[in-house]
Scaffold this motif. Structure first.
Motif, PDB file in Angstrom:
ATOM      1  N   LEU A  12       0.866  -1.183   0.000  1.00  0.00           N
ATOM      2  CA  LEU A  12       0.000   0.000   0.000  1.00  0.00           C
ATOM      3  C   LEU A  12       0.901   1.230   0.000  1.00  0.00           C
ATOM      4  N   GLY A  13       0.635   2.155  -0.898  1.00  0.00           N
ATOM      5  CA  GLY A  13       1.392   3.409  -0.942  1.00  0.00           C
ATOM      6  C   GLY A  13       0.503   4.575  -0.560  1.00  0.00           C
ATOM      7  N   ILE A  14       1.087   5.549   0.141  1.00  0.00           N
ATOM      8  CA  ILE A  14       0.339   6.734   0.568  1.00  0.00           C
ATOM      9  C   ILE A  14       1.172   7.971   0.258  1.00  0.00           C
ATOM     10  N   GLU A  15       0.538   8.984  -0.335  1.00  0.00           N
ATOM     11  CA  GLU A  15       1.267  10.195  -0.735  1.00  0.00           C
ATOM     12  C   GLU A  15       0.410  11.433  -0.426  1.00  0.00           C
ATOM     13  N   SER A  16       1.031  12.422   0.233  1.00  0.00           N
ATOM     14  CA  SER A  16       0.283  13.640   0.572  1.00  0.00           C
ATOM     15  C   SER A  16       1.238  14.821   0.749  1.00  0.00           C
ATOM     16  N   SER A  17       2.258  14.906  -0.105  1.00  0.00           N
ATOM     17  CA  SER A  17       3.302  15.898   0.149  1.00  0.00           C
ATOM     18  C   SER A  17       3.048  17.255  -0.478  1.00  0.00           C
ATOM     19  N   CYS A  18       2.056  17.351  -1.377  1.00  0.00           N
ATOM     20  CA  CYS A  18       1.780  18.669  -1.950  1.00  0.00           C
ATOM     21  C   CYS A  18       0.277  18.876  -2.015  1.00  0.00           C
ATOM     22  N   ASP A  19      -0.301  18.920  -3.209  1.00  0.00           N
ATOM     23  CA  ASP A  19      -1.739  19.185  -3.282  1.00  0.00           C
ATOM     24  C   ASP A  19      -2.526  18.022  -3.867  1.00  0.00           C
ATOM     25  N   ASP A  20      -1.959  16.828  -3.828  1.00  0.00           N
ATOM     26  CA  ASP A  20      -2.703  15.632  -4.220  1.00  0.00           C
ATOM     27  C   ASP A  20      -2.696  14.650  -3.060  1.00  0.00           C
ATOM     28  N   THR A  21      -3.884  14.167  -2.700  1.00  0.00           N
ATOM     29  CA  THR A  21      -3.974  13.111  -1.698  1.00  0.00           C
ATOM     30  C   THR A  21      -4.082  11.808  -2.477  1.00  0.00           C
ATOM     31  N   ALA A  22      -3.168  10.868  -2.221  1.00  0.00           N
ATOM     32  CA  ALA A  22      -3.138   9.684  -3.075  1.00  0.00           C
ATOM     33  C   ALA A  22      -2.874   8.414  -2.286  1.00  0.00           C
ATOM     34  N   ALA A  23      -3.459   7.324  -2.773  1.00  0.00           N
ATOM     35  CA  ALA A  23      -3.205   5.999  -2.212  1.00  0.00           C
ATOM     36  C   ALA A  23      -3.216   5.009  -3.368  1.00  0.00           C
ATOM     37  N   ALA A  24      -2.413   3.971  -3.260  1.00  0.00           N
ATOM     38  CA  ALA A  24      -2.321   3.000  -4.348  1.00  0.00           C
ATOM     39  C   ALA A  24      -1.980   1.631  -3.798  1.00  0.00           C
ATOM     40  N   VAL A  25      -2.361   0.621  -4.553  1.00  0.00           N
ATOM     41  CA  VAL A  25      -1.979  -0.749  -4.211  1.00  0.00           C
ATOM     42  C   VAL A  25      -1.144  -1.302  -5.366  1.00  0.00           C
ATOM     43  N   LEU A  26       0.026  -1.804  -5.003  1.00  0.00           N
ATOM     44  CA  LEU A  26       0.954  -2.366  -5.972  1.00  0.00           C
ATOM     45  C   LEU A  26       1.051  -3.858  -5.699  1.00  0.00           C
ATOM     46  N   ARG A  27       1.051  -4.629  -6.770  1.00  0.00           N
ATOM     47  CA  ARG A  27       1.194  -6.075  -6.620  1.00  0.00           C
ATOM     48  C   ARG A  27       2.524  -6.475  -7.222  1.00  0.00           C
ATOM     49  N   ILE A  28       3.295  -7.243  -6.496  1.00  0.00           N
ATOM     50  CA  ILE A  28       4.560  -7.714  -7.035  1.00  0.00           C
ATOM     51  C   ILE A  28       4.501  -9.226  -7.125  1.00  0.00           C
ATOM     52  N   HIS A  29       4.597  -9.694  -8.345  1.00  0.00           N
ATOM     53  CA  HIS A  29       4.492 -11.129  -8.586  1.00  0.00           C
ATOM     54  C   HIS A  29       5.785 -11.584  -9.239  1.00  0.00           C
ATOM     55  N   ASP A  30       6.508 -12.457  -8.576  1.00  0.00           N
ATOM     56  CA  ASP A  30       7.810 -12.921  -9.071  1.00  0.00           C
ATOM     57  C   ASP A  30       8.697 -11.770  -9.514  1.00  0.00           C
ATOM     58  N   GLY A  31       8.753 -10.738  -8.688  1.00  0.00           N
ATOM     59  CA  GLY A  31       9.649  -9.632  -8.957  1.00  0.00           C
ATOM     60  C   GLY A  31       9.110  -8.599  -9.933  1.00  0.00           C
ATOM     61  N   ARG A  32       7.923  -8.846 -10.491  1.00  0.00           N
ATOM     62  CA  ARG A  32       7.364  -7.867 -11.438  1.00  0.00           C
ATOM     63  C   ARG A  32       6.231  -7.096 -10.788  1.00  0.00           C
ATOM     64  N   ALA A  33       6.315  -5.776 -10.905  1.00  0.00           N
ATOM     65  CA  ALA A  33       5.336  -4.920 -10.228  1.00  0.00           C
ATOM     66  C   ALA A  33       4.219  -4.521 -11.184  1.00  0.00           C
TER      67      ALA A  33
END
Lengths: 220, 364
Positions: free
Chosen positions: B8-29
């Motif tokens: 899970l990624g979370i970002e809020s350092s400027c004027d965008d509030t963001a969240a994302a889910v990344l899946r890594i399968h056998d080293g590939r994102a």
């Protein structure tokens, strides 16, 4: 029979980092550290220490209570954001408790809740007074004298100053902020609550640019 | 580590509030979800991002974005293996909200907490999108940042240069404001420049006469202001053609500076003999077609592969934070509950501080 509900309350709305753990009707652990800065780094470990002192795990909690201010904007956001993250992670409700309610908890009679605010002002709200006041931020020396009513007391971090101004009595808060937050949250969490949100009482300092844009001739 | 990992990624350092889910399968994102809640409407009246307004919005949106990202990824929180969050550099109020929400989630779930440098997020994006091999050259150009970096590993960066005052995106915003164009300034100035003559106004190419890769954009904005005022003094306003010409001249100057400084950086980069030479751009300004075309030309002149991630991963987002967090996690770099939010956090600690970098908001 269900066990006593367990509620963790915390607050960083002023120069402190504070937590209290309520089990049933009793506070089983509490922390209150005076702290001008560094609440963001300290808060979570302080909460963990509070839980472990009582032998309680995060997963044992039934609800979170969080102080929503008014107070230090950054401090309020530190706790509110943590509370929202904890609530989402634990799947339990987070209850926002403003510091007027917190200071009024256990107040003896009609009270004017007064919290210290910047530049000689105070955050004010009535509690059980004839007059309905606030919540509002105003300069202490401009508080109208006719707000004083029979049996009125001033409560809160600016209570002594406002009491002196109005010529009424000053009563200290009955509970430390985190304790009051936990106790109040315990009365509310079983009813659906809005997500905790900071109580600012003042718009963000921002002004539109002073320079007017140039006149566009073809549009005229 | 299991062969399938979710970050899970979370970002809020400027004027965008963001969240994302990344899946890594056998080293590939792969990006399962990437939610970005912008705030441009909240700041529009003020001609720039107002830190307190941004902080207020982040505090009440961040958990909602996380929920939305999980819902779009169709995953419960219990399937998340680690939580990565931007811990700086940026507007501190917003960074704090993200960090505290992430700490709450990490404490509640017992999952590792990984603090990520926002600039590293941008700088590593070409690995997420194109699998670029280290070392590659990165030009990071956005509303708050402008740097040329050799990316050697997920936590080793050599900064060759950067802006000593405004970021190019800031210069676009200010130019738009000076000319009465809507915010954000990047797209509106670019659109206006299409109908303009880039040669009518000769704007300065700051620091091009000096060696090295440092840049400056604040004087350029002043030059636009002077040119505008001169026209206004002559005819009490601007025609749309004047405005288009000013935009075109401004954009040409920014493009020239970025192109010229990137060429110098390429020479330094090629001197380290990379096996598969590549340059990547990231940041919102990389969306500008004139700038992008200028950089592509330079890259091909030097025989270096050019990569620009898709716009949604070029501008601020949380997928890049999740990815950078995964690279940190692979290197066993996790944080504890004392993780601090940092307004400044240079990627390259050895490079001297950029002059003037202490005066403004989201700089590194």
């Amino acid at each position: 029979m269900p066990s006593d509900p367990i509620v963790l309350g915390f607050d960083t709305s002023a120069a402190h980092c504070a937590a209290a753990l309520l089990s049933g009707t009793g506070i089983v652990a509490a922390r209150h550290e005076e702290m001008g800065r560094g609440q963001a780094e300290r808060l979570m470990t302080l909460l963990e220490e509070t839980l472990s002192e009582a032998g309680v795990a995060w997963s044992n909690l039934d609800a979170i209570g969080v102080g929503t201010g008014p107070g230090n904007f950054t401090g309020i956001r530190i706790s509110v954001s943590a509370a929202r993250g904890l609530a989402l992670g634990l799947g339990i409700p987070a209850v926002g408790v403003d510091l007027f309610d917190a200071a009024a908890w256990g107040a003896p009679g009609p009270a004017l809740i007064c919290h210290t605010a910047p530049r000689g002002t105070a955050y004010l709200r009535s509690c059980g007074m004839v007059r309905d006041i606030g919540p509002v931020q105003m300069a202490i020396d401009t508080i109208p004298a006719d707000w004083a009513e029979a049996g009125l007391s001033c409560i809160g971090s600016a209570g002594a100053e406002v009491a002196a101004h109005l010529g009424v009595s000053h009563v200290p808060v009955a509970h430390a902020p985190a304790v009051a937050v936990a106790r109040i949250a315990a009365t509310r969490w079983q009813v659906p609550q809005p997500r905790p949100a900071p109580l600012y009482l003042r718009p963000a300092d921002a002004a539109p640019p002073r320079d007017a844009p140039p006149v566009i001739l073809d549009d005229a | 580590m299991a062969s399938v990992t979710h970050i899970l990624g979370i970002e809020s350092s400027c004027d965008d509030t963001a969240a994302a889910v990344l899946r890594i399968h056998d080293g590939r994102a792969s990006v399962l979800s990437s939610v970005v809640e912008g705030q441009s409407g909240l700041h529009a009246a003020f001609g720039g991002v107002v830190p307190e307004i941004a902080a207020r919005a982040h505090a009440e949106k961040i958990d909602l974005c996380v929920e939305e990202a999980l819902a779009q990824a169709d995953l419960p929180l219990s399937q998340i293996d680690a939580i990565a969050v931007t811990a700086g550099p940026g507007l501190i109020g917003g960074v704090l909200s993200g960090v505290m929400c992430a700490k709450g989630l990490a404490a509640a779930t017992g999952k590792p907490l990984i603090g990520v440098n926002h600039l590293a997020g941008h700088a590593l994006t070409p690995r997420l999108t194109d699998g670029l091999a280290y070392p590659y050259l990165m030009l990071l150009v956005s509303g708050g940042h402008c740097q040329l970096l050799i990316v050697q590993s997920h936590d080793r960066f050599t900064r060759l240069g950067g802006t000593i005052d405004d970021a190019p995106g800031e210069a676009f915003d200010k130019t738009a404001r000076l000319l009465g164009l809507p915010q954000p300034g990047g797209p509106s100035v670019e659109a206006e420049a299409k109908a303009g003559d880039p040669k009518r106004f000769t704007f300065p190419r700051p620091l091009m006469d000096r060696p090295g890769c440092d840049m400056s954009f604040s004087g350029l904005k002043t030059a636009v202001l002077r040119a505008r005022d001169q026209i206004v003094a002559e005819k009490a306003g601007l025609t749309t053609q004047d405005r288009a010409d000013l935009c075109a001249g401004f954009q040409a100057a920014v493009t020239d500076v970025l192109r010229g400084k990137t060429a110098r950086a390429l020479e330094q980069y090629l001197a380290v003999n990379p096996e598969a030479p590549a340059i990547a751009v990231a940041g919102g300004v990389a969306a500008n077609r004139s700038i992008r075309a200028g950089l592509e030309t330079i890259a091909s002149d030097y025989g270096v592969a050019f990569t620009a991630p898709p716009l949604r991963l070029c501008t601020d987002n949380a997928a890049m934070i999740a990815y950078a967090g995964w690279e940190r996690w692979q290197a066993a770099q996790v944080d504890d509950m004392t993780l601090a939010a940092r307004p400044r956090w240079p990627l390259d600690n050895r490079a001297p501080a950029l002059v003037g970098s202490g005066k403004k908001g989201a700089k590194s």
